[in-house]
Write a protein that holds these residues in place. Structure first.
Motif, short mmCIF file in Angstrom:
data_model
loop_
_atom_site.label_atom_id
_atom_site.label_comp_id
_atom_site.label_asym_id
_atom_site.label_seq_id
_atom_site.Cartn_x
_atom_site.Cartn_y
_atom_site.Cartn_z
N VAL A 1 19.21 21.46 66.20
CA VAL A 1 19.82 22.70 66.67
C VAL A 1 20.51 22.52 68.02
O VAL A 1 20.15 21.62 68.78
CB VAL A 1 18.77 23.84 66.78
N GLU A 2 21.49 23.35 68.29
CA GLU A 2 22.19 23.29 69.57
C GLU A 2 21.47 24.10 70.64
O GLU A 2 21.60 23.82 71.82
CB GLU A 2 23.62 23.79 69.40
N ARG A 3 20.70 25.10 70.25
CA ARG A 3 19.99 25.93 71.22
C ARG A 3 18.84 25.14 71.83
O ARG A 3 18.31 24.21 71.22
CB ARG A 3 19.44 27.19 70.54
N GLU A 4 18.46 25.51 73.05
CA GLU A 4 17.26 24.91 73.63
C GLU A 4 16.06 25.69 73.08
O GLU A 4 16.01 26.92 73.19
CB GLU A 4 17.28 25.00 75.16
N ILE A 5 15.14 24.98 72.47
CA ILE A 5 13.95 25.61 71.91
C ILE A 5 13.14 26.24 73.05
O ILE A 5 12.87 25.59 74.06
CB ILE A 5 13.11 24.59 71.11
N ARG A 6 12.80 27.50 72.86
CA ARG A 6 12.03 28.22 73.88
C ARG A 6 10.56 27.82 73.85
O ARG A 6 9.98 27.65 72.78
CB ARG A 6 12.15 29.73 73.65
N LEU B 1 3.32 28.15 73.37
CA LEU B 1 3.92 28.49 72.08
C LEU B 1 5.33 27.95 72.06
O LEU B 1 6.05 28.07 73.06
CB LEU B 1 3.96 30.01 71.86
N VAL B 2 5.74 27.41 70.93
CA VAL B 2 7.05 26.77 70.80
C VAL B 2 7.90 27.57 69.81
O VAL B 2 7.50 27.73 68.66
CB VAL B 2 6.90 25.32 70.29
N GLY B 3 9.06 28.01 70.25
CA GLY B 3 9.96 28.76 69.38
C GLY B 3 10.86 27.85 68.57
O GLY B 3 12.08 28.01 68.57
N SER B 4 10.26 26.90 67.87
CA SER B 4 11.04 25.91 67.13
C SER B 4 11.70 26.50 65.90
O SER B 4 12.76 26.04 65.49
CB SER B 4 10.16 24.73 66.72
N PHE C 1 10.98 26.00 63.03
CA PHE C 1 11.05 24.88 62.08
C PHE C 1 12.42 24.18 62.12
O PHE C 1 12.88 23.64 61.13
CB PHE C 1 10.74 25.34 60.65
N GLY C 2 13.09 24.22 63.27
CA GLY C 2 14.39 23.57 63.41
C GLY C 2 15.53 24.36 62.80
O GLY C 2 16.58 23.80 62.50
N ARG C 3 15.33 25.66 62.64
CA ARG C 3 16.39 26.52 62.12
C ARG C 3 17.28 26.98 63.27
O ARG C 3 16.91 26.94 64.42
CB ARG C 3 15.78 27.69 61.36
N THR C 4 18.48 27.44 62.94
CA THR C 4 19.53 27.73 63.91
C THR C 4 19.15 28.76 64.97
O THR C 4 19.44 28.58 66.15
CB THR C 4 20.80 28.23 63.18
N ASP C 5 18.51 29.85 64.57
CA ASP C 5 18.26 30.96 65.49
C ASP C 5 16.88 30.88 66.13
O ASP C 5 15.94 30.32 65.56
CB ASP C 5 18.36 32.29 64.74
N HIS C 6 16.77 31.49 67.30
CA HIS C 6 15.46 31.66 67.93
C HIS C 6 14.63 32.57 67.03
O HIS C 6 15.16 33.53 66.46
CB HIS C 6 15.59 32.32 69.30
N PRO C 7 13.34 32.31 66.88
CA PRO C 7 12.51 33.21 66.08
C PRO C 7 12.37 34.58 66.75
O PRO C 7 12.42 34.70 67.98
CB PRO C 7 11.16 32.49 66.01
N ALA C 8 12.20 35.61 65.94
CA ALA C 8 12.13 36.99 66.45
C ALA C 8 11.03 37.17 67.48
O ALA C 8 11.21 37.89 68.46
CB ALA C 8 11.93 37.95 65.29
#
Length: 160
Positions: free
Chosen positions: A146-151, A81-84, A86-93
């Motif tokens: 995004v600057e965060r690493e996608i989980r 599963l990819v916490g992308s 959709f390329g939004r700033t925050d990690h999904p809940a």
């Protein structure tokens, strides 16, 4: 869907407009269709394989159902599963939920399967990311935004 259709959908899904609208529309449609078909159909799974993840809320402790694209692993006992978001700033809940409570379940092709989630890191994450980019290239666009690493999580079916 073949060739040109897939490329078109990948192009559209990589746009910022899609990232603004999709998180509000796609999950709601998926949940409704999944409920109406008693777990047999996910609309988004017509493009990518998908699951309904039932996790425990990190703060609330309540069950949370989230339709998600996934990449099934070849052995048939695991899913990425990819916490992308959709390329939004925050990690999904749902990623916060899995970090707090890794025991969850998925609805996969009409079956409920208990799973354990594990966040991928280091070399294992790099290998997973490479496979995911081959599977769905728009993930690269999401990461670039995004600057965060996608989980990335590996879900493994619980024996028993």
């Amino acid at each position: 869907m073949a060739g040109v259709g897939v490329r078109f959908v990948q192009k559209v899904s990589a746009t910022r407009a899609f990232a603004k609208v999709a998180p509000h529309v796609i999950p709601a449609l998926d949940r409704a269709v999944h409920r109406l078909t008693r777990g047999k159909v996910l609309l988004s799974a017509q493009l990518l394989p998908g699951v309904i993840l039932t996790s425990t809320g990190a703060r609330s402790g309540l069950p949370r159902r989230t339709p998600l694209a996934c990449m099934p692993e070849e052995d048939g006992r695991g899913w990425l599963l990819v916490g992308s978001n959709f390329g939004r700033t925050d990690h999904p809940a749902w990623t916060h939920n899995l970090l707090a409570h890794p025991d969850a379940s998925i609805s996969w092709k009409g079956r409920d399967i208990p799973v354990t989630a594990r966040l991928l890191e280091g070399e294992e994450r790099a290998a997973g990311w490479k496979a995911l980019l081959a599977f769905w290239p728009p993930y690269a666009t999401y990461q670039a935004r995004v600057e965060r690493e996608i989980r990335i999580f590996r879900l493994t079916a619980v024996e028993g």
